[in-house]
Scaffold this active site. Structure first.
Site, short mmCIF file in Angstrom:
data_model
loop_
_atom_site.label_atom_id
_atom_site.label_comp_id
_atom_site.label_asym_id
_atom_site.label_seq_id
_atom_site.Cartn_x
_atom_site.Cartn_y
_atom_site.Cartn_z
N ASP A 1 0.88 -1.16 0.05
CA ASP A 1 -0.13 0.02 0.04
C ASP A 1 1.05 1.15 0.03
OD1 ASP A 1 -2.38 1.66 0.32
OD2 ASP A 1 -1.94 1.81 2.35
N SER A 2 0.31 2.34 -0.24
CA SER A 2 1.02 3.59 -0.25
C SER A 2 1.58 3.84 1.32
CB SER A 2 0.31 4.96 -0.67
OG SER A 2 -1.03 4.88 0.04
N THR B 1 -5.93 3.20 -4.84
CA THR B 1 -5.19 4.25 -6.19
C THR B 1 -4.35 3.44 -6.98
OG1 THR B 1 -5.31 6.01 -4.66
CG2 THR B 1 -4.28 6.29 -6.49
N GLU C 1 -5.96 9.39 9.49
CA GLU C 1 -4.61 9.38 10.13
C GLU C 1 -4.33 9.89 11.36
OE1 GLU C 1 -1.39 9.22 7.55
OE2 GLU C 1 -2.33 7.61 6.18
N CYS D 1 -3.93 -1.07 -2.25
CA CYS D 1 -4.23 0.32 -2.31
C CYS D 1 -5.11 0.61 -3.36
CB CYS D 1 -2.95 1.09 -2.37
SG CYS D 1 -3.01 2.67 -2.95
N CYS E 1 -11.18 3.27 -0.73
CA CYS E 1 -10.04 3.56 -0.26
C CYS E 1 -9.54 2.77 1.22
CB CYS E 1 -9.99 5.22 0.20
SG CYS E 1 -8.57 5.93 0.89
N HIS F 1 -8.45 3.83 3.99
CA HIS F 1 -8.61 4.13 5.34
C HIS F 1 -10.16 4.15 5.46
CE1 HIS F 1 -4.68 5.47 4.45
NE2 HIS F 1 -4.64 6.40 5.55
N GLY G 1 -3.11 9.03 -3.63
CA GLY G 1 -4.22 9.67 -3.95
C GLY G 1 -4.15 10.77 -5.15
N1 DGL Z 1 -4.08 3.89 0.03
C1 DGL Z 1 -4.66 5.02 -0.76
C2 DGL Z 1 -6.00 4.11 -1.40
O1 DGL Z 1 -6.43 3.23 -0.89
C3 DGL Z 1 -5.05 6.17 0.29
C4 DGL Z 1 -3.82 6.78 0.96
C5 DGL Z 1 -3.22 7.59 -0.50
O2 DGL Z 1 -3.90 8.34 -0.88
O3 DGL Z 1 -2.14 7.06 -0.62
O4 DGL Z 1 -6.10 4.67 -2.41
#
Ligand code: DGL
Length: 268
Positions: A12-13, A77, A154, A75, A186, A188, A45
């Protein structure tokens, strides 16, 4: 030949994908997992598709070096921008979060109107719309980027008046449009489920791609005959590209479990 006891790579990011790792660990208790969170370059994102693809390739190469037998792109994105190229370029199975979420949404909708929320990159890419329409062309889809949700989560503001206010602002047009199902597109957003339920009321079903993605991972590993042996003892590694201490502290909330430690590895 790939070793069935090899770990599943999840990336993930940042920390958000731990919601997916948590489900993979829960549903596949014999699989070892290596999680990579690109905390040095988060957020993905707002970044361009090319940049997110480049980062995703670098992470996939790194996970390959660690000996993973498959990769889960946790992730949304990165799935939206890089699932296609990684599937083309890698020999191992690559699972994303968009298709499982789309399938679950189509199965859940009663009135045929699905809402999708995600980062700017995910919503702009149209990946969820394409995946939903590939399954069911006749549904209505209302999509909206909710960029403020990631920093609020966050910050730990998952049950906070400011977040409730912002959620109303984002979601009231969707309620007015009478969506009956909402895809939490997403990493989060699953942490906002109770608050979103409050705002949307009991009639809108919430789709959390984490659960569906873990189920898809189980199916994929079985089909590829890559599943770990039923008695296997799993091992977990967590790796961040920056600030492993913060990853450890914040990450446990996303993982819903204790992490033994976090390694650091810089890419790019
Ligand atoms: N992990 C990203 C997503 O699920 C969210 C956080 C980001 O913008 O990196 O799209």
């Amino acid at each position: 030949m790939t070793d069935n006891s090899a770990p599943v790579g999840v990336f993930d990011s940042g920390i958000g994908g731990l919601t997916v790792a948590q489900e993979v660990i829960r549903q596949l208790p014999h699989e070892s997992v290596i999680y990579f969170g690109d905390t040095a370059r988060v957020p993905y994102g707002p970044k361009s598709p090319d940049t997110v693809r480049r980062y995703s390739r670098e992470i996939a190469a790194f996970l390959g070096e660690q000996g993973v037998k498959s990769i889960v792109i946790a992730c949304n994105t990165a799935t939206a921008h890089a699932l296609g190229v990684l599937r083309e370029e890698l020999e191992m199975p690559v699972i994303g979060v968009v298709e499982p979420g789309a399938r679950a949404a189509v199965a859940a909708t009663r009135g045929g109107h699905i809402g999708v929320i995600g980062t700017v990159g995910t919503i702009k890419s149209g990946a969820y719309e394409r995946a939903i329409r590939a399954i069911e062309p006749d549904v209505m889809i209302t999509a909206r980027a909710c960029p403020l949700f990631v920093p609020l989560v966050e910050e730990g503001w998952t049950d906070h008046d400011a977040t409730r206010l912002i959620a109303r602002e984002y979601l009231e047009p969707m309620l007015d449009a009478e969506i009956d199902t909402l895809v939490l597109g997403c990493t989060h957003y699953p942490l906002l489920k109770p608050l979103l339920r409050d705002v949307l009321g009991p009639d809108v079903r919430l789709i959390d791609s984490a659960e569906e993605t873990a189920a898809e991972t189980a199916r994929t590993l079985n089909e590829a005959q890559l599943a770990a042996a039923p008695g296997a003892d799993p091992a977990y590694r967590f790796i961040a590209s920056d600030d492993p201490l913060q990853f450890l502290q914040l990450g446990q909330r996303f993982l819903g479990a204790t992490m033994e430690g976090v390694e650091i590895r810089t890419l790019g």
